[in-house]
Design a protein around this motif. Structure first.
Motif, PDB file in Angstrom:
ATOM      1  N   SER A 171       8.163   7.145  -1.745  1.00  0.00           N
ATOM      2  CA  SER A 171       7.023   7.981  -2.109  1.00  0.00           C
ATOM      3  C   SER A 171       5.783   7.108  -2.184  1.00  0.00           C
ATOM      4  CB  SER A 171       7.285   8.648  -3.462  1.00  0.00           C
ATOM      5  OG  SER A 171       6.096   9.162  -4.036  1.00  0.00           O
ATOM      6  N   ARG A 172       4.732   7.473  -1.421  1.00  0.00           N
ATOM      7  CA  ARG A 172       3.463   6.721  -1.461  1.00  0.00           C
ATOM      8  C   ARG A 172       2.389   7.555  -2.149  1.00  0.00           C
ATOM      9  NH1 ARG A 172      -1.083   7.463   1.200  1.00  0.00           N
ATOM     10  NH2 ARG A 172      -0.177   8.662   2.918  1.00  0.00           N
ATOM     11  N   GLY A 173       1.893   7.072  -3.270  1.00  0.00           N
ATOM     12  CA  GLY A 173       0.866   7.812  -3.984  1.00  0.00           C
ATOM     13  C   GLY A 173       1.295   9.246  -4.210  1.00  0.00           C
ATOM     14  N   GLY A 220      -0.737   3.142  -6.558  1.00  0.00           N
ATOM     15  CA  GLY A 220      -1.840   2.204  -6.724  1.00  0.00           C
ATOM     16  C   GLY A 220      -2.105   1.895  -8.190  1.00  0.00           C
ATOM     17  N   GLY A 221      -2.387   0.646  -8.479  1.00  0.00           N
ATOM     18  CA  GLY A 221      -2.628   0.235  -9.858  1.00  0.00           C
ATOM     19  C   GLY A 221      -3.859   0.874 -10.475  1.00  0.00           C
ATOM     20  N   LEU A 222      -4.777   1.366  -9.639  1.00  0.00           N
ATOM     21  CA  LEU A 222      -5.988   2.023 -10.123  1.00  0.00           C
ATOM     22  C   LEU A 222      -5.869   3.542 -10.076  1.00  0.00           C
ATOM     23  CD1 LEU A 222      -8.666  -0.270  -8.419  1.00  0.00           C
ATOM     24  CD2 LEU A 222      -7.676  -0.470 -10.715  1.00  0.00           C
ATOM     25  N   ASP A 223      -4.707   4.024  -9.680  1.00  0.00           N
ATOM     26  CA  ASP A 223      -4.477   5.471  -9.573  1.00  0.00           C
ATOM     27  C   ASP A 223      -4.000   5.990 -10.940  1.00  0.00           C
ATOM     28  OD1 ASP A 223      -4.269   7.979  -8.506  1.00  0.00           O
ATOM     29  OD2 ASP A 223      -2.620   7.523  -7.132  1.00  0.00           O
ATOM     30  N   ASN A 224      -4.922   5.960 -11.889  1.00  0.00           N
ATOM     31  CA  ASN A 224      -4.542   6.143 -13.295  1.00  0.00           C
ATOM     32  C   ASN A 224      -3.932   7.503 -13.603  1.00  0.00           C
ATOM     33  OD1 ASN A 224      -5.474   3.551 -14.026  1.00  0.00           O
ATOM     34  ND2 ASN A 224      -7.576   4.299 -14.097  1.00  0.00           N
ATOM     35  N   PHE A 274      -4.851   3.911  -1.117  1.00  0.00           N
ATOM     36  CA  PHE A 274      -4.595   2.525  -0.686  1.00  0.00           C
ATOM     37  C   PHE A 274      -5.584   2.098   0.399  1.00  0.00           C
ATOM     38  CE2 PHE A 274      -0.695   4.241  -2.415  1.00  0.00           C
ATOM     39  CZ  PHE A 274      -0.236   3.226  -3.230  1.00  0.00           C
ATOM     40  N   GLU A 275      -6.859   2.443   0.186  1.00  0.00           N
ATOM     41  CA  GLU A 275      -7.884   2.165   1.193  1.00  0.00           C
ATOM     42  C   GLU A 275      -8.433   0.746   1.119  1.00  0.00           C
ATOM     43  OE1 GLU A 275     -10.127   6.322   1.947  1.00  0.00           O
ATOM     44  OE2 GLU A 275     -10.232   5.621  -0.128  1.00  0.00           O
ATOM     45  N   GLU A 276      -8.132   0.037   0.035  1.00  0.00           N
ATOM     46  CA  GLU A 276      -8.647  -1.318  -0.126  1.00  0.00           C
ATOM     47  C   GLU A 276      -7.978  -2.262   0.880  1.00  0.00           C
ATOM     48  OE1 GLU A 276      -9.208   1.262  -3.388  1.00  0.00           O
ATOM     49  OE2 GLU A 276      -7.315   0.569  -2.532  1.00  0.00           O
ATOM     50  N   PRO A 277      -8.683  -3.299   1.316  1.00  0.00           N
ATOM     51  CA  PRO A 277      -8.135  -4.218   2.328  1.00  0.00           C
ATOM     52  C   PRO A 277      -6.765  -4.763   1.940  1.00  0.00           C
ATOM     53  CG  PRO A 277     -10.459  -4.680   1.963  1.00  0.00           C
ATOM     54  CD  PRO A 277     -10.061  -3.655   0.928  1.00  0.00           C
TER      55      PRO A 277
END
Length: 215
Positions: free
Chosen positions: A134-136, A159-163, A192-195
């Motif tokens: 499962s992704r996001g 994602g770690g910022l996907d609070n 997950f758009e970050e480089p």
């Protein structure tokens, strides 16, 4: 890397035709079927990125549209988890009827709301599904009974910022009774758009499928 054969295909489901992209390496380790998120399709750039990584590691992939073009214009259908689960099961059964790919061990890759349909379908199909990623995802939209019934080893990547989504994944994770892992990718938002972050998702996914599909 094995040479690849990639085909635009039509999948007959009852009276409907669902469009798909099937890619099969010469010596395939298994087949990963993608369940995309709401408003997305077989053409999802992120899912195709993951699929390409899987292909280079010897996995066949099937990306397909869960809804027809006409159905996708009805906003509510994009979130009809029961309908999307039914479509995924029907497409999986279609795969199992095709001579050239029917013997391949199967995995699911669910993105966003697609994670819920992937887990529900995995619960229904039992040991026929060897692994789920499962992704996001929104696995919390799967049924509680279904989450408990899943036997396929399941990897949650968030994602770690996907609070908002992290606790929803933790909720689903806690309800499952199979081999499972929750991976938090530091510095990544929902898409997950970050480089380099989608590369991490691809690496984690390949490792999971190699462990539970090919070993």
């Amino acid at each position: 890397m094995d040479s690849l054969a990639s085909h635009q295909i039509n999948i007959p489901i009852g009276d409907l035709i669902l469009k798909g992209i099937l890619t099969v390496p010469n010596s395939a380790n298994g087949l990963v079927i993608f369940s995309h998120g709401s408003g997305s399709s077989r053409l999802s750039t992120r899912n195709n990125f993951i699929a390409n990584h899987l292909n280079t590691n010897g996995f066949s992939t099937l990306l397909f549209d869960l809804l027809t073009d006409e159905e996708d214009t009805v906003y509510e259908k994009r979130f009809d988890i029961a309908l999307l689960t039914e479509r995924l099961i029907e497409v999986t059964e279609w795969v199992q009827s095709k001579e050239n790919i029917s013997t391949l061990k199967l995995g699911y890759f669910g993105a966003s709301t697609g994670a819920a349909s992937a887990l529900n379908a995995a619960a229904y199909l039992g040991s026929k599904i060897a692994a789920v990623v499962s992704r996001g995802g929104r696995p919390d939209l799967a049924g509680d009974k279904e989450l408990f019934k899943v036997v396929a080893p399941t990897l949650f990547i968030v994602g770690g910022l996907d609070n908002n989504v992290i606790p929803l994944n933790q909720l689903a994770y806690d309800k499952m009774n199979t081999v499972k892992k929750l991976e938090i990718v530091p510095g990544a938002t929902h898409l997950f758009e970050e480089p380099g972050k989608l590369d991490q998702v691809a690496t984690l996914s390949v490792h999971w499928y190699k462990k539970y599909i090919t070993e």
